[in-house]
Every structure is written in structure tokens, then in C-alpha cells.
Design a protein around this motif. Structure first.
Motif: not given
Length: 590
Positions: A488, A429, A435, A482, A427, A473-475
């Protein structure tokens, strides 16, 4: 010790290569400070003798020289300390830590992440790389302090040669100090596992993933208790080692103090009998008083230089391990597969376990085929795909790619021709497009390639719902979005779809977080993709699943049980055989 000295020389050469002016300046400062203390003692002797001769001009001039020598020595040592700290921090943090990380990244497989001996040493190295670059400079300081000590002893010998015996007594603290520090080195490695455990428990209790279950189950206090217990075990082990080290140091300084006291008594007796002048007495007393600080400074510098061995031993061990672990060949994989991949008596046992995860597995994965690997949990399915992707190396047997041993293929190049989505996917971020794109770094900024990969994983709806699309942006820890577990997993599938020409395409439980209809839809899409890859490069697609109903369309099915290959064939052949596959399939679809 020889390897340690070589490493110190290597680090000094690194300083010279990266910061030549600062390195030369620091050496010059250290050498320039050497004669300042002997000059101070000589100037004081001349000042006292000038007073005795009733020569105020000579006495005043000598006193001024003594003051200048003291001030210059203090200034040079302070400047050298500041410059050494700057070099140690900058080069240690920016370059040596990167070297350590490169050693870890260069390891071909993953088995080192399960070895406690390696993890113990990485624990020692983590966050303290800057200390490594201080060690060679402390060695330089130790040499300069030793030169200063030698000049002081020469001045004492000019008064009486008997005082040279102090040199032997001065060596005692050094020897005893080394014995003590050796116990500290051993203790830091021995307690590294306890430090890792307490850090793991702390992270478990302070992250959202573990925090939910701990709060629902009420196990938080128990985790905190175990974390404190692990911390106490680690700290107490190192504390006992430091107590032993302190006792060794005390013994060494006790011997030196006895010899130092005897030398002073000898000087007083010679002065009382008129065998030395008042200036000689002042010189001897000044040197004797300074001698303690000189010896202490020398031992301090030597001790700091030797303390680098706490980190050098793990670093040298890591280098040796990396060199021994990366012994695979350098042959280039073929452009396309013709025969396929053959496993001949392949076996693998995880370190610290008695039962093989795989045992005498022999089969042929024909070029261009879709191969399903099925079996119960713990049957060896994931271990098999990790061997195929060179994350592990077989303990026994061999894996051949078009007749060439997989060990003879360059790992980096084989991985460049491999795509994989694992059940325990990462995962990352970072931005959503990144990603996915890191599945093929050469196209990480290629929006068309990323879009195709997203489409292949049926993840277009995820991108459409993100506030900034591929640039999102992830996380949550980084103020990003999220994703759900299923999202994911689709992202991981998209990442595995980035490479257009793999020779091996692995899907290890790729849909475990998806519902049954979504899983069936994904598998159908990837069966189509597998056929396209087969036509393009003769790629072998390996699908690992515990859901038997999803792999009926595979060309070949391997059935694993307790690490052994118990059946293989097509779906219809295995059903007709009425063996383990037929039984498990009947249960899965019932």
C-alpha cells in the motif's frame, strides 16, 4: 428565522428549476384541497335545513355534494402527499446531499476534520438530507391548511362572532410546540459527539483492523461496554429533550381544549334559545369537530416545516464556515520556482491544545533543492508539510512562494502543482491503476503515465503479481485483492509520482512500512527524481524522516524539536556543529 425562510424559498426554487411540472402540480393540489372541508360543512347544513323544510330533493342533492366534497378532499390530499414524498426524496437525496458534500469538499484545509463543532453538525446532517426538501413543502401545506382553517373560522363567525376567540386558543399549541422543538434542536447538536463516539467504537469492534487487537487483548467486552455507554448518553439526552417538548405541547393543547369546550357550550346555548337553525347547529358542530383536525393538521405541517431547522442550523453554519474558511487569494502559482519557499516566523497550534505544534519557524527552502526535515516524534515535522501543502494555515507568520504569500495563491492551483506521499496514506479500494492515477486526475486513464509512476515507486513487481494487473480491484470488502502494508505504501508513492511538473514534492515518512534496504533504495530513486524535477521546474523536494541515515544526501536539513527549528544546514555542517542533529544521528547509526 429570516435565514430559515430564505432557505425554504431557495429550496422551493430548486424544486421548480429541477421539476417544474411536479412542483406546479403539487401547489395546485394543495390549493384545490383548501375549500373541500368548508364545502362539506355548508352542504351538510343545507341537507339538514332541507329535511327540516320537508324538501327531500334539496336534502338529497346537498348530501350528494357533501359526499363528493369529502371524497375529492381525501383524494387530493392523498395525491399531494404522494407527490410531495417523491419530490422530497428525489431532490433531497440527489441534490441537497450533494450540496452538503460540496460544501465539505470545498474547504481548503483539514483542520475542520478536527473541530468538534463542525463534526457535530455534519453528524446531524449525515443521512437526513432528504428531510431538508420536505421542510419547504410542509411549509406550503401549512399555508394551505391555515387557509382552510381561516375558512372554517369564517363559517363559525357567521354563526356567532364569539367563536373567533378560538383563533387565539389555537395559536397556543403552535407557540408551545415551537418552544419544545427548540430544545430538541439543541439536544441533537449537544449529543452529536456521543453519537460519533459510539459509531467509532462500533466500527472499531466490527472491522478487521481493530478486531485483531481486540481479540488478542481481550478488550472486546470493554469496547462494547463503552459503546453502549456512549449510546445511552446520546439517547438519554435526546429522550429528555423530547419529554420536555411533549410537556410544552401538552400545555398548549390543554389551553386550546379549554377554549374549544367553552365555544361548544356557547353554540348549544344559542341553539336552545332559537337564535340559530338546526342547519346552523349542524354546520357549527361539523366545523367544530373538523376544526380540531384542521388545527392539528396545520400544527403538524408547521411542526414538520419547523423541524427542518434541526438541519437548517447546521447547514447554514456549514455554509458560513466554508465561506469564512476559504478566504485565500486567487493568484496563479509561477510556472517554475526561481527563489523558492520562505517561512517567516511561522507558528501553528491545533484547536483544543495549549502547546504550539510549530513555533516561530523561519527558514528558506531554495528552489531546486532537496530539503530534509528531521526530529523526534511530535517535533512538528508533519505539521510543517501540511502548512506547505495548505492543508493548514499558519496561526502566526507567513509562507512565501517566490516572494508571494502562499495565502494569496489559489489553493486548487497550488495543489495542482504539488505532489505528496504522506505517512498516513489512503487505501483506496478501487482498481490498482485508478488508485495510482488519481494522483493526477487529468491522466487517470493514461497507462503510460501510470506505468512511469509505478516504475518511479519501484512498484512494478506489485503490478506483475496482481491477477489482472492495473485493472485489479483492491480491497477484500469489495471482493478484491488485499495489499500488504508495504505494498500500500509503494502504491501511495506511485500516486505521488503521477504529476510531471510539481513545484513542491513532499515525502512525509514515505517508507515507514518498508525494511531498511528497500527504504534506502527508494530514497536513492527519489533523490534522482528530485534532481530531474529541480531542473524542470525548480521544484523543492521536502523529505520528512525520523531515520537520520536516509537523509544525508539532502541539500539542506531542518532539525525540529518541540515545534521549534533548533538547527539547519547540510549534513556535514550539522555533524561538525556537534549539536542535537549530531547526537540524534549518532544514536540512529549506532
Amino acid at each position: 428565522m429570516i435565514r430559515y425562510l430564505r432557505l425554504l424559498a431557495e429550496l422551493l426554487a430548486l424544486n421548480w428549476r429541477l421539476r417544474p411540472l411536479a412542483t406546479a402540480g403539487l401547489v395546485a393540489l394543495c390549493l384545490a384541497a383548501v375549500p373541500t372541508t368548508p364545502a362539506l360543512a355548508l352542504a351538510l347544513r343545507e341537507a339538514v335545513d332541507g329535511i327540516v323544510r320537508r324538501d327531500p330533493r334539496a336534502a338529497a342533492a346537498s348530501a350528494a355534494v357533501a359526499a363528493i366534497a369529502y371524497a375529492v378532499g381525501l383524494y387530493l390530499r392523498s395525491l399531494a402527499y404522494t407527490l410531495e414524498t417523491m419530490l422530497g426524496d428525489r431532490i433531497g437525496t440527489l441534490h441537497i446531499r450533494r450540496h452538503i458534500e460540496e460544501q465539505l469538499a470545498r474547504l481548503d484545509g483539514l483542520d475542520h476534520l478536527e473541530r468538534t463543532d463542525l463534526l457535530d453538525r455534519v453528524t446531524v446532517l449525515r443521512g437526513t438530507a432528504w428531510r431538508l426538501n420536505h421542510a419547504p413543502w410542509q411549509a406550503v401545506v401549512a399555508v394551505c391548511d391555515a387557509l382552510r382553517l381561516g375558512l372554517l373560522l369564517a363559517l363559525l363567525a357567521a354563526v356567532t362572532p364569539w367563536l373567533l376567540l378560538l383563533l387565539g386558543f389555537a395559536a397556543a399549541p403552535l407557540w408551545f410546540d415551537q418552544r419544545g422543538r427548540r430544545s430538541i434542536v439543541d439536544a441533537e447538536i449537544d449529543t452529536a459527539e456521543a453519537f460519533r463516539l459510539q459509531r467509532h467504537l462500533f466500527n472499531l469492534a466490527t472491522t478487521a483492523a481493530g478486531g485483531k487487537e481486540l481479540r488478542v487483548s481481550g478488550a472486546g467486552p470493554e469496547i462494547a461496554r463503552r459503546q453502549r455507554q456512549a449510546w445511552d448518553a446520546a439517547v438519554s439526552g435526546r429522550f429528555r429533550a423530547r419529554i420536555r417538548s411533549a410537556l410544552w405541547t401538552l400545555a398548549g393543547w390543554t389551553l386550546f381544549t379549554g377554549g374549544f369546550t367553552a365555544g361548544l357550550l356557547l353554540l348549544i346555548d344559542r341553539t336552545a334559545r332559537g337564535e340559530a337553525s338546526a342547519g346552523d347547529l349542524v354546520l357549527a358542530v361539523t366545523v367544530a369537530m373538523t376544526l380540531r383536525n384542521a388545527i392539528q393538521d396545520t400544527l403538524f405541517a408547521v411542526g414538520h416545516a419547523m423541524s427542518g431547522r434541526t438541519l437548517v442550523e447546521p447547514l447554514l453554519w456549514l455554509r458560513g464556515y466554508a465561506a469564512a474558511a476559504n478566504t485565500t487569494g486567487g493568484r496563479t502559482p509561477p510556472d517554475s520556482l526561481r527563489a523558492g519557499i520562505t517561512l517567516d516566523g511561522v507558528g501553528y497550534t491545533y484547536p483544543g491544545t495549549g502547546r504550539p505544534a510549530l513555533d516561530e519557524v523561519s527558514c528558506h527552502l531554495a528552489a531546486g533543492t532537496v530539503v530534509a526535515v528531521v526530529g523526534e516524534y511530535g517535533s512538528g515535522k508533519t505539521t510543517l508539510v501540511k502548512l506547505l501543502t495548505k492543508l493548514y494555515r499558519p496561526d502566526r507568520g507567513r509562507i512565501e512562494v517566490d516572494g508571494v504569500d502562499l495565502d494569496d495563491l489559489a489553493t486548487v492551483e497550488w495543489r495542482a502543482r504539488t505532489s505528496a506521499a504522506f505517512q498516513d496514506f489512503g487505501r483506496f479500494h478501487i482498481r490498482f491503476g485508478e488508485t495510482v492515477g488519481i494522483g493526477d486526475l487529468s491522466h487517470v486513464d493514461d497507462p503510460d503515465r501510470i506505468a512511469d509512476a509505478v516504475q518511479a515507486a519501484d512498484a512494478r513487481t506489485i503490478v506483475d503479481r496482481l491477477p489482472e494487473g492495473l485493472d485489479t480491484q483492491l480491497g477484500r470488502p469489495f471482493d478484491g485483492v488485499e495489499l500488504s502494508e508495504g505494498q500500500w505504501q509503494r502504491t501511495a508513492l506511485a500516486r505521488a509520482s503521477m504529476r510531471a511538473d510539481p513545484l513542491l514534492f513532499v515525502l512525509d515518512e514515505p517508507t515507514a512500512s518498508l525494511d531498511a534496504p528497500s527504504e534506502h533504495h527508494i530514497f536513492q530513486r527519489y533523490l534522482v527524481r528530485a534532481r530531474k524535477l529541480a531542473a524542470r521546474t525548480g521544484a523543492v523536494t521536502v523529505i520528512v524522516s525520523h531515520r537520520f541515515s536516509t537523509v544525508t544526501g539532502a541539500d539542506h536539513i531542518l532539525v525540529l524539536h518541540k515545534g521549534r527549528l533548533v538547527e539547519q544546514g547540510t549534513h556535514d555542517e550539522l555533524l561538525a556543529a556537534g549539536g542535537r542533529y549530531a547526537d540524534l544521528y549518532g544514536v540512529s547509526v549506532a
